[in-house]
Write an enzyme that holds these catalytic residues in place. Structure first.
Site, PDB file in Angstrom:
ATOM      1  CB  THR A  83      -0.918   0.027   1.232  1.00 56.21           C
ATOM      2  OG1 THR A  83      -1.346   1.374   1.494  1.00 56.21           O
ATOM      3  CG2 THR A  83      -0.193  -0.460   2.478  1.00 56.21           C
ATOM      4  CB  CYS A 197      -4.007   4.621  -4.345  1.00 57.76           C
ATOM      5  SG  CYS A 197      -5.084   3.544  -3.379  1.00 57.76           S
TER       6      CYS A 197
END
Length: 231
Positions: A83, A197
């Site tokens: 992430t 992202c």
């Protein structure tokens, strides 16, 4: 081949992509029935998300540091934080383990420099776009000029991530909004745009725009494969 450690589940939707890309990368490099050696701990993203939006980053760091210790104990030779946003607590994780963290921003910056990009747009969660832990690293360590969308567009990008993509909900109208925002960044001078992202690649791909996209999930996975197979 070294063992790649993965901190996953943030969200699991994008962790699936990591697992697939890493194994495909090893297969392409070694052929035959080869697959990657992976040790993974997948956390409960609901717990992480609540702490993120409450601003309790120390608590998220504790959770991920403990998860990284379990990954190391399972035999991993490195750790991927799967992430972008949770690289905010990368220093806390690094202090808790004895194996390297392969930082997602470093791999992305290396690819940008190879491509000759000096000014780049950044899409991601509001935390990634607006705070300095990510774009500051790109700027200070690699000399990149990083542009982000305006306030209202940042909110759109952030909300689509948490309210749609992390739930596996891919909407054409949201893709259209992202492409509009990418065009706006290009109009501001961005030579390329970072999909910062790990879920954004579910929504838009390079085929959707003429503006060069740098998908951090794909880059991070490939850097991990190269690291694992390096002598």
């Amino acid at each position: 081949m070294k063992t790649i450690g993965m901190l996953g589940g943030m969200s699991w939707e994008s962790t699936v992509g990591y697992y697939q890309q890493i194994n495909q990368g090893v297969k392409q490099s070694l052929g035959g029935l080869h697959s990657a050696k992976i040790a993974m701990v997948s956390v409960d993203f609901d717990e992480i998300e609540k702490l993120q939006h409450a601003g309790d980053w120390d608590a998220t760091g504790v959770i991920l540091a403990e998860a990284a210790q379990r990954v190391e104990a399972a035999g991993a030779d490195c750790v991927l934080i799967c992430t972008n946003t949770m690289h905010k607590v990368a220093p806390q994780i690094e202090q808790a383990i004895n194996i390297p963290v392969l930082h997602i921003a470093d791999g992305t910056a290396e690819e940008l420099l190879v491509a000759g990009v000096s000014t780049v747009g950044l899409l991601g969660t509001g935390f990634t776009m607006e705070q300095d832990f990510y774009k500051g690293r790109l700027r200070d360590k690699y000399g990149l000029n990083v542009l982000i969308p305006n306030e209202s567009d940042c909110k759109i990008v952030h909300d689509v991530i948490y309210q749609e993509l992390c739930l596996g909900d891919v909407k054409p109208e949201s893709a259209a909004e992202y492409l509009r925002i990418i065009d706006a960044l290009a109009a501001q001078g961005a030579e390329a745009v970072i999909l910062g992202c790990t879920e954004i690649g579910m929504l838009i791909q390079q085929k959707d725009t003429d503006i060069k996209l740098f998908d951090t999930t794909l880059i991070h996975a490939q850097k991990a494969v190269e690291w694992a197979l390096r002598d």
